[in-house]
Design an enzyme around this catalytic site. Structure first.
Site, short mmCIF file in Angstrom:
data_model
loop_
_atom_site.label_atom_id
_atom_site.label_comp_id
_atom_site.label_asym_id
_atom_site.label_seq_id
_atom_site.Cartn_x
_atom_site.Cartn_y
_atom_site.Cartn_z
NE ARG A 63 -4.24 -1.42 0.17
CZ ARG A 63 -4.40 -2.43 -0.69
NH1 ARG A 63 -3.49 -2.68 -1.61
NH2 ARG A 63 -5.49 -3.18 -0.64
CG HIS A 97 -3.17 -0.61 -6.84
ND1 HIS A 97 -3.62 0.05 -5.73
CD2 HIS A 97 -3.26 -1.93 -6.52
CE1 HIS A 97 -3.97 -0.82 -4.78
NE2 HIS A 97 -3.77 -2.05 -5.26
P1 NDP Z 1 -1.93 -11.58 5.03
O1 NDP Z 1 -2.86 -11.06 6.06
O2 NDP Z 1 -2.09 -12.99 4.59
O3 NDP Z 1 -0.42 -11.42 5.52
C1 NDP Z 1 0.02 -10.30 6.19
C2 NDP Z 1 1.42 -10.53 6.73
O4 NDP Z 1 1.90 -9.32 7.33
C3 NDP Z 1 1.47 -11.60 7.82
O5 NDP Z 1 2.64 -12.37 7.70
C4 NDP Z 1 1.51 -10.77 9.11
O6 NDP Z 1 2.17 -11.41 10.20
C5 NDP Z 1 2.33 -9.58 8.65
N1 NDP Z 1 2.08 -8.42 9.51
C6 NDP Z 1 0.92 -7.77 9.73
N2 NDP Z 1 1.10 -6.75 10.59
C7 NDP Z 1 2.41 -6.77 10.92
C8 NDP Z 1 3.21 -5.98 11.79
N3 NDP Z 1 2.70 -4.96 12.50
N4 NDP Z 1 4.51 -6.29 11.91
C9 NDP Z 1 5.05 -7.32 11.21
N5 NDP Z 1 4.34 -8.11 10.37
C10 NDP Z 1 3.04 -7.83 10.25
O7 NDP Z 1 -2.03 -10.59 3.80
P2 NDP Z 1 -1.74 -10.91 2.25
O8 NDP Z 1 -0.41 -11.54 2.15
O9 NDP Z 1 -2.91 -11.62 1.65
O10 NDP Z 1 -1.73 -9.42 1.63
C11 NDP Z 1 -0.81 -8.46 2.05
C12 NDP Z 1 -1.15 -7.10 1.49
O11 NDP Z 1 -0.82 -7.02 0.11
C13 NDP Z 1 -2.62 -6.69 1.50
O12 NDP Z 1 -3.03 -6.28 2.78
C14 NDP Z 1 -2.69 -5.59 0.49
O13 NDP Z 1 -2.46 -4.34 1.11
C15 NDP Z 1 -1.51 -5.91 -0.45
N6 NDP Z 1 -1.98 -6.26 -1.81
C16 NDP Z 1 -1.60 -5.48 -2.88
C17 NDP Z 1 -1.99 -5.80 -4.15
C18 NDP Z 1 -1.55 -5.01 -5.32
O14 NDP Z 1 -2.05 -5.23 -6.44
N7 NDP Z 1 -0.61 -4.11 -5.18
C19 NDP Z 1 -2.84 -6.97 -4.42
C20 NDP Z 1 -3.17 -7.72 -3.24
C21 NDP Z 1 -2.75 -7.37 -1.98
P3 NDP Z 1 1.56 -12.75 10.86
O15 NDP Z 1 1.68 -13.81 9.78
O16 NDP Z 1 2.47 -13.04 12.00
O17 NDP Z 1 0.15 -12.43 11.23
C1 OXD Z 2 -5.81 -5.88 -3.07
C2 OXD Z 2 -5.33 -4.95 -4.11
O1 OXD Z 2 -5.77 -5.57 -1.88
O2 OXD Z 2 -5.56 -5.20 -5.31
O3 OXD Z 2 -6.25 -6.99 -3.47
O4 OXD Z 2 -4.67 -3.97 -3.77
#
Ligand code: NDP
Ligand code: OXD
Length: 314
Positions: free
Chosen positions: A229, A277
């Site tokens: 993000r 994006h």
């Molecule tokens: P998940 O919820 O599966 O994974 C999130 C990860 O971040 C987990 O490993 C979590 O730790 C870690 N995390 C969360 N908060 C913290 C923190 N404060 N400190 C350290 N680690 C932290 O999310 P996804 O992998 O499915 O997606 C991640 C992000 O990717 C989405 O939220 C979105 O913003 C972005 N995205 C962007 C897209 C694009 O097109 N650019 C498309 C899709 C997603 P733990 O495992 O220990 O809980």
């Molecule tokens: C998502 C994105 O969060 O596309 O899936 O950013």
């Protein structure tokens, strides 16, 4: 006879036609309503399928049973303080989206490891200037976030032989990926990372995490790939670090303001690759079925698939 259930689709950017067709196939019994501002008879809406809903839009639907995010991230929904209390929120976890993100991460890690921008600059200048890339097994890639997306990207990056690490809240046990956990281990994680990939959710704890302090902890010349993000990155700090040579280059798919304003210096910065994006898009055909399954579960008194922890924010 009971009135049919109604689903409202709210998104400024997703084509409703694709989703209407996908829902007609996955849940033909549910009426599909596209919101273009006010929703007619808001008290009859059962389900909301949304991307960046206007603040207050969900609070105006008094009988919502579940909100379904059109994306994996949910910051675009939970940023609204009037999100209706107690309504479950489900996000996208989908093999096509995950595969798309891993393609993007592999593409840009390789781009920075092999310094493709340098070759392109040489080509533009008509210069034949060979240079060697560091060995993959001596190149340290660090993934911030080892969730659905980070873990899959790590597994795909393994095949190139990179030295991999991940940073998450809880400790992970993924073979070949050194695990760093929690704020206390962030510094050590950054210090061992040549190419940093951000795949964190945007929460109060992660907003602005890619800042001058973090850049100072990375090895000099480190590269950044932000596919999570725009709110994770302090753009002014990145520009300063790039100009000073502390950061060697960056790929940015997401921005604090989208579309990226025409005046942004990121558009033309020689060390920055901008994409609009598109790292991973949600596949309507695949995801509508998953959403219909979530609705069936909630209707039967259960929880939706991929429910978001509303207190944690992801
Ligand atoms: P998940 O919820 O599966 O994974 C999130 C990860 O971040 C987990 O490993 C979590 O730790 C870690 N995390 C969360 N908060 C913290 C923190 N404060 N400190 C350290 N680690 C932290 O999310 P996804 O992998 O499915 O997606 C991640 C992000 O990717 C989405 O939220 C979105 O913003 C972005 N995205 C962007 C897209 C694009 O097109 N650019 C498309 C899709 C997603 P733990 O495992 O220990 O809980
Ligand atoms: C998502 C994105 O969060 O596309 O899936 O950013």
């Amino acid at each position: 006879m009971a009135a049919p259930e109604r689903l409202v689709f709210i998104s400024p950017s997703d084509p409703p036609g694709d989703w209407e067709r996908a829902f007609r196939a996955a849940a033909p019994e549910i009426e599909f309503v596209v919101s273009r501002g006010e929703v007619e008879a808001p008290e009859t809406i059962d389900w909301a399928v949304v991307w960046k809903p206007p603040p207050g839009a969900l609070a105006r639907l008094p009988n919502l049973k579940c909100v379904l995010s059109l994306g994996a991230g949910v910051d675009h929904i939970l940023g609204d303080p009037s999100y209706p209390k107690g309504v479950p929120l489900s996000r996208v976890v989908d093999p096509y989206l995950t595969a798309g993100m891993s393609e993007y991460v592999v593409l840009h890690v390789l781009t920075h490891h092999r310094d493709l921008p340098r070759s392109l600059a040489h080509q533009a200048a008509g210069r034949w200037t060979p240079f060697a890339a560091p060995r993959a097994d001596e190149t340290r890639v660090g993934l911030m976030g080892l969730g659905e997306l980070g873990l899959d990207a790590a597994r795909k990056l393994k095949t190139f032989g990179y030295r991999l690490a991940g940073w998450s809240l809880g400790r992970k046990a993924e073979p070949g990926v050194e695990s760093f956990a929690g704020p206390d281990e962030l510094g050590a994680f950054l210090a061992r990372t040549d190419i940093l990939v951000c795949l964190l959710p945007l929460t109060a704890a992660t907003r602005g995490i890619l800042n001058a302090r973090a850049f100072a902890q990375l090895p000099r010349g480190a590269r950044i790939v932000n596919a999570a993000r725009g709110g994770h990155l302090v753009e002014a700090d990145l520009l300063a670090a790039l100009d000073e040579g502390r950061i060697g280059g960056a790929t940015l798919d997401v921005f604090e303001r989208e579309p990226l304003p025409a005046m942004s210096p990121l558009w033309s910065h020689p060390k920055v690759i901008v994409t609009p994006h598109i790292a991973a898009l949600t596949d309507a055909r695949s995801t509508a079925g998953q959403m219909a399954e979530s609705m069936a579960r909630v209707r039967a008194g259960g929880r939706p698939l991929y429910e978001v922890d509303l207190r944690r924010g992801y």
